[in-house]
Design a protein around this motif. Sequence first.
Motif, PDB file in Angstrom:
ATOM      1  N   ALA A 175     -21.868 -13.403 -13.609  1.00  0.00           N
ATOM      2  CA  ALA A 175     -21.943 -13.949 -14.977  1.00  0.00           C
ATOM      3  C   ALA A 175     -22.641 -12.968 -15.915  1.00  0.00           C
ATOM      4  CB  ALA A 175     -22.685 -15.280 -14.963  1.00  0.00           C
ATOM      5  N   ILE A 176     -23.669 -12.276 -15.402  1.00  0.00           N
ATOM      6  CA  ILE A 176     -24.375 -11.293 -16.234  1.00  0.00           C
ATOM      7  C   ILE A 176     -23.447 -10.164 -16.623  1.00  0.00           C
ATOM      8  CG2 ILE A 176     -26.184  -9.522 -16.171  1.00  0.00           C
ATOM      9  CD1 ILE A 176     -27.842 -11.432 -14.456  1.00  0.00           C
ATOM     10  N   GLU A 177     -22.654  -9.674 -15.646  1.00  0.00           N
ATOM     11  CA  GLU A 177     -21.732  -8.567 -15.925  1.00  0.00           C
ATOM     12  C   GLU A 177     -20.663  -8.974 -16.931  1.00  0.00           C
ATOM     13  OE1 GLU A 177     -20.225  -7.446 -12.138  1.00  0.00           O
ATOM     14  OE2 GLU A 177     -22.132  -6.585 -11.433  1.00  0.00           O
ATOM     15  N   GLU A 178     -20.182 -10.211 -16.865  1.00  0.00           N
ATOM     16  CA  GLU A 178     -19.100 -10.660 -17.762  1.00  0.00           C
ATOM     17  C   GLU A 178     -19.606 -10.932 -19.182  1.00  0.00           C
ATOM     18  OE1 GLU A 178     -17.494 -14.060 -15.839  1.00  0.00           O
ATOM     19  OE2 GLU A 178     -16.318 -12.877 -14.369  1.00  0.00           O
ATOM     20  N   ASN A 179     -20.861 -11.389 -19.286  1.00  0.00           N
ATOM     21  CA  ASN A 179     -21.385 -11.786 -20.594  1.00  0.00           C
ATOM     22  C   ASN A 179     -22.407 -10.813 -21.173  1.00  0.00           C
ATOM     23  OD1 ASN A 179     -20.101 -14.547 -20.845  1.00  0.00           O
ATOM     24  ND2 ASN A 179     -21.172 -14.785 -18.899  1.00  0.00           N
ATOM     25  N   GLU A 180     -22.578  -9.664 -20.504  1.00  0.00           N
ATOM     26  CA  GLU A 180     -23.588  -8.712 -20.958  1.00  0.00           C
ATOM     27  C   GLU A 180     -23.191  -8.123 -22.307  1.00  0.00           C
ATOM     28  OE1 GLU A 180     -24.239  -5.401 -18.312  1.00  0.00           O
ATOM     29  OE2 GLU A 180     -26.153  -6.228 -17.726  1.00  0.00           O
ATOM     30  N   SER A 181     -24.100  -8.132 -23.245  1.00  0.00           N
ATOM     31  CA  SER A 181     -23.830  -7.535 -24.565  1.00  0.00           C
ATOM     32  C   SER A 181     -23.858  -6.026 -24.431  1.00  0.00           C
ATOM     33  CB  SER A 181     -24.874  -8.008 -25.577  1.00  0.00           C
ATOM     34  OG  SER A 181     -26.170  -7.623 -25.145  1.00  0.00           O
ATOM     35  N   SER A 182     -23.266  -5.354 -25.402  1.00  0.00           N
ATOM     36  CA  SER A 182     -23.196  -3.894 -25.347  1.00  0.00           C
ATOM     37  C   SER A 182     -24.581  -3.271 -25.471  1.00  0.00           C
ATOM     38  CB  SER A 182     -22.280  -3.368 -26.461  1.00  0.00           C
ATOM     39  OG  SER A 182     -22.746  -3.845 -27.722  1.00  0.00           O
ATOM     40  N   VAL A 183     -25.485  -3.958 -26.143  1.00  0.00           N
ATOM     41  CA  VAL A 183     -26.846  -3.454 -26.301  1.00  0.00           C
ATOM     42  C   VAL A 183     -27.767  -4.256 -25.382  1.00  0.00           C
ATOM     43  CG1 VAL A 183     -28.753  -3.023 -27.880  1.00  0.00           C
ATOM     44  CG2 VAL A 183     -26.389  -2.824 -28.694  1.00  0.00           C
ATOM     45  N   LYS A 184     -28.330  -3.600 -24.371  1.00  0.00           N
ATOM     46  CA  LYS A 184     -29.209  -4.282 -23.408  1.00  0.00           C
ATOM     47  C   LYS A 184     -30.648  -4.283 -23.919  1.00  0.00           C
ATOM     48  CE  LYS A 184     -26.558  -2.797 -19.361  1.00  0.00           C
ATOM     49  NZ  LYS A 184     -26.613  -2.065 -18.071  1.00  0.00           N
ATOM     50  N   PRO A 185     -31.387  -5.356 -23.627  1.00  0.00           N
ATOM     51  CA  PRO A 185     -32.818  -5.366 -23.968  1.00  0.00           C
ATOM     52  C   PRO A 185     -33.539  -4.260 -23.215  1.00  0.00           C
ATOM     53  CG  PRO A 185     -32.039  -7.558 -23.339  1.00  0.00           C
ATOM     54  CD  PRO A 185     -30.948  -6.595 -22.995  1.00  0.00           C
ATOM     55  N   SER A 186     -34.611  -3.721 -23.814  1.00  0.00           N
ATOM     56  CA  SER A 186     -35.335  -2.607 -23.198  1.00  0.00           C
ATOM     57  C   SER A 186     -35.953  -2.986 -21.851  1.00  0.00           C
ATOM     58  CB  SER A 186     -36.432  -2.115 -24.144  1.00  0.00           C
ATOM     59  OG  SER A 186     -37.344  -3.168 -24.426  1.00  0.00           O
ATOM     60  N   ASP A 187     -36.417  -4.250 -21.739  1.00  0.00           N
ATOM     61  CA  ASP A 187     -37.015  -4.655 -20.472  1.00  0.00           C
ATOM     62  C   ASP A 187     -35.986  -4.750 -19.356  1.00  0.00           C
ATOM     63  OD1 ASP A 187     -35.846  -6.732 -21.761  1.00  0.00           O
ATOM     64  OD2 ASP A 187     -37.529  -8.139 -21.574  1.00  0.00           O
ATOM     65  N   MET A 188     -34.726  -5.071 -19.681  1.00  0.00           N
ATOM     66  CA  MET A 188     -33.675  -5.092 -18.673  1.00  0.00           C
ATOM     67  C   MET A 188     -33.336  -3.673 -18.225  1.00  0.00           C
ATOM     68  SD  MET A 188     -29.828  -6.727 -18.752  1.00  0.00           S
ATOM     69  CE  MET A 188     -30.392  -8.425 -18.856  1.00  0.00           C
ATOM     70  N   ILE A 189     -33.307  -2.738 -19.180  1.00  0.00           N
ATOM     71  CA  ILE A 189     -33.042  -1.333 -18.831  1.00  0.00           C
ATOM     72  C   ILE A 189     -34.120  -0.815 -17.887  1.00  0.00           C
ATOM     73  CG2 ILE A 189     -32.901   1.011 -19.751  1.00  0.00           C
ATOM     74  CD1 ILE A 189     -31.716  -0.195 -22.314  1.00  0.00           C
ATOM     75  N   SER A 190     -35.373  -1.182 -18.180  1.00  0.00           N
ATOM     76  CA  SER A 190     -36.493  -0.758 -17.330  1.00  0.00           C
ATOM     77  C   SER A 190     -36.346  -1.301 -15.914  1.00  0.00           C
ATOM     78  CB  SER A 190     -37.809  -1.241 -17.946  1.00  0.00           C
ATOM     79  OG  SER A 190     -38.890  -0.942 -17.089  1.00  0.00           O
ATOM     80  N   ILE A 191     -35.926  -2.560 -15.784  1.00  0.00           N
ATOM     81  CA  ILE A 191     -35.762  -3.160 -14.457  1.00  0.00           C
ATOM     82  C   ILE A 191     -34.632  -2.486 -13.696  1.00  0.00           C
ATOM     83  CG2 ILE A 191     -35.000  -5.262 -13.272  1.00  0.00           C
ATOM     84  CD1 ILE A 191     -36.689  -6.843 -15.219  1.00  0.00           C
ATOM     85  N   GLU A 192     -33.530  -2.173 -14.392  1.00  0.00           N
ATOM     86  CA  GLU A 192     -32.419  -1.483 -13.736  1.00  0.00           C
ATOM     87  C   GLU A 192     -32.852  -0.115 -13.209  1.00  0.00           C
ATOM     88  OE1 GLU A 192     -29.340  -1.465 -16.647  1.00  0.00           O
ATOM     89  OE2 GLU A 192     -28.575  -3.450 -16.062  1.00  0.00           O
ATOM     90  N   GLU A 193     -33.718   0.552 -13.971  1.00  0.00           N
ATOM     91  CA  GLU A 193     -34.235   1.847 -13.502  1.00  0.00           C
ATOM     92  C   GLU A 193     -35.111   1.661 -12.255  1.00  0.00           C
ATOM     93  OE1 GLU A 193     -36.282   3.360 -16.867  1.00  0.00           O
ATOM     94  OE2 GLU A 193     -34.461   4.078 -17.890  1.00  0.00           O
ATOM     95  N   GLN A 194     -35.899   0.581 -12.226  1.00  0.00           N
ATOM     96  CA  GLN A 194     -36.730   0.305 -11.058  1.00  0.00           C
ATOM     97  C   GLN A 194     -35.884   0.003  -9.828  1.00  0.00           C
ATOM     98  OE1 GLN A 194     -39.096  -2.766 -13.041  1.00  0.00           O
ATOM     99  NE2 GLN A 194     -40.936  -1.560 -12.648  1.00  0.00           N
ATOM    100  N   ILE A 195     -34.759  -0.693 -10.049  1.00  0.00           N
ATOM    101  CA  ILE A 195     -33.839  -0.977  -8.942  1.00  0.00           C
ATOM    102  C   ILE A 195     -33.263   0.327  -8.385  1.00  0.00           C
ATOM    103  CG2 ILE A 195     -31.626  -2.019  -8.332  1.00  0.00           C
ATOM    104  CD1 ILE A 195     -32.278  -4.276 -10.317  1.00  0.00           C
ATOM    105  N   GLU A 196     -32.871   1.224  -9.288  1.00  0.00           N
ATOM    106  CA  GLU A 196     -32.318   2.511  -8.860  1.00  0.00           C
ATOM    107  C   GLU A 196     -33.360   3.321  -8.070  1.00  0.00           C
ATOM    108  OE1 GLU A 196     -29.294   3.760  -9.040  1.00  0.00           O
ATOM    109  OE2 GLU A 196     -28.560   1.885  -9.932  1.00  0.00           O
ATOM    110  N   ASP A 197     -34.602   3.313  -8.559  1.00  0.00           N
ATOM    111  CA  ASP A 197     -35.672   4.049  -7.866  1.00  0.00           C
ATOM    112  C   ASP A 197     -35.909   3.481  -6.462  1.00  0.00           C
ATOM    113  OD1 ASP A 197     -36.007   5.653 -10.057  1.00  0.00           O
ATOM    114  OD2 ASP A 197     -37.723   4.523 -10.877  1.00  0.00           O
ATOM    115  N   ALA A 198     -35.902   2.151  -6.350  1.00  0.00           N
ATOM    116  CA  ALA A 198     -36.114   1.512  -5.055  1.00  0.00           C
ATOM    117  C   ALA A 198     -34.970   1.824  -4.094  1.00  0.00           C
ATOM    118  CB  ALA A 198     -36.263   0.004  -5.225  1.00  0.00           C
ATOM    119  N   LEU A 199     -33.741   1.849  -4.618  1.00  0.00           N
ATOM    120  CA  LEU A 199     -32.580   2.181  -3.782  1.00  0.00           C
ATOM    121  C   LEU A 199     -32.669   3.626  -3.272  1.00  0.00           C
ATOM    122  CD1 LEU A 199     -29.713   0.435  -5.792  1.00  0.00           C
ATOM    123  CD2 LEU A 199     -30.483  -0.160  -3.481  1.00  0.00           C
ATOM    124  N   ASP A 200     -33.068   4.528  -4.170  1.00  0.00           N
ATOM    125  CA  ASP A 200     -33.222   5.928  -3.771  1.00  0.00           C
ATOM    126  C   ASP A 200     -34.288   6.066  -2.668  1.00  0.00           C
ATOM    127  OD1 ASP A 200     -31.327   6.728  -5.566  1.00  0.00           O
ATOM    128  OD2 ASP A 200     -32.760   7.267  -7.145  1.00  0.00           O
TER     129      ASP A 200
END
Length: 402
Positions: free
Chosen positions: A108-133
Amino acid sequence: MEKLKFLVLIIVIAVAVVFITNITKLLKKPTDTFVVEKGSISYEEAATGYVIRDEYLLQGENSKNGMVQIKYEDEKVSKGDTVFRYYSDNEDSLIKQISKLDEEINKAIEENESSVKPSDMISIEEQIEDALDAMYNTNELRKLEEYTKKIEGYITKKAQIAGEHSPTGSLVKTLIQKRSALEAQLNSNAETIVSPESGIVSYRVDGLEEILKCNDFSYLNKSTLESYDLKTGSTVPQSNEKGKVVNNFVCYIASCMDTEKADGAKVGDKVVLRLSNSKEISAEIIYITEEDDGSKILVFKFKDQIKELIEYRKISFDVIWWKYSGFKISNSAIITDENDFAYINKKSAGYSEKVLVKVLRQNETYSIVTNYTDEELAELGFTEKEIKDMVDLKLHDEIMLH
């Protein structure tokens, strides 16, 4: 008469040959020598003993359900920290429902995600990437579990942020509310176990935690210890139902010994224990009791290698009763005079010098010696001139054996 003269002549010749041979040997090599080196001598005895810890057994009412480890083996905890929890009766079903909702939320998030993401969501996505690495770069099970929990937390947080930025009554918000309700139900049914004191967590439980106590050792005796029928050096198995918290500042070993040194030991004596991993730790004898057969039970208290001993209950070790280090020389190099002063002969520039030494400790073969101080020599009655003329023993001096 001629025969007697002949026999005497043979004896004289034989004595002369032996005398000349010995003189020749003496002239060639008047004595053996060795070079002074630093070393140590000790008196030690092998023993077996039982590890007694200040430990708190942790067990709840739902132990048969199995547990989820919140804190891992050897991990430090504070008083009141959650150590583990038991599975609830319907936990598998709830977890499956939550997992299914997570998939729906992400979709649902992927289908309804706006083109401009909130800064706190971008930060969390970066943390997810770091944890995966980080997960890809480690093969430690504990680390992998830690990163997995972090990623699950990040995803939940991301879903919450997405819900907050969605229109009221949106699908994302509805799914998040359902998930929160299931999670609350899961947590309300779970039995959590907290630590009563600070220490080290362990899941190695053998049933002796509440029997071998360290507040009073009067219960210890040879027959009781032997009745536990423990194999020396075997590891305590891990439990899926119980845990414990171990005091990481102090530990004890109780050993039944029947030796001359153990018989002469006293409470308060300081010794060194050598463990099976070759580590040497300082210890103090804090309890002694005598058995009917003449042997003695000694309890040693120590503060090192506690974590390394958690997986054992009965171990083999060495008791080093004393150990001295310094100039290590052969006993055959020491000469004692009529006043019981010890001397050695030091070889120097083709002649020998008589050196007075203080014998610190001696065994059957070697001695540890040192030089006297001027103050000690004065107390022994030597004059200032005698003290001034004395030669000191030094490292790498060549010493004569006798």
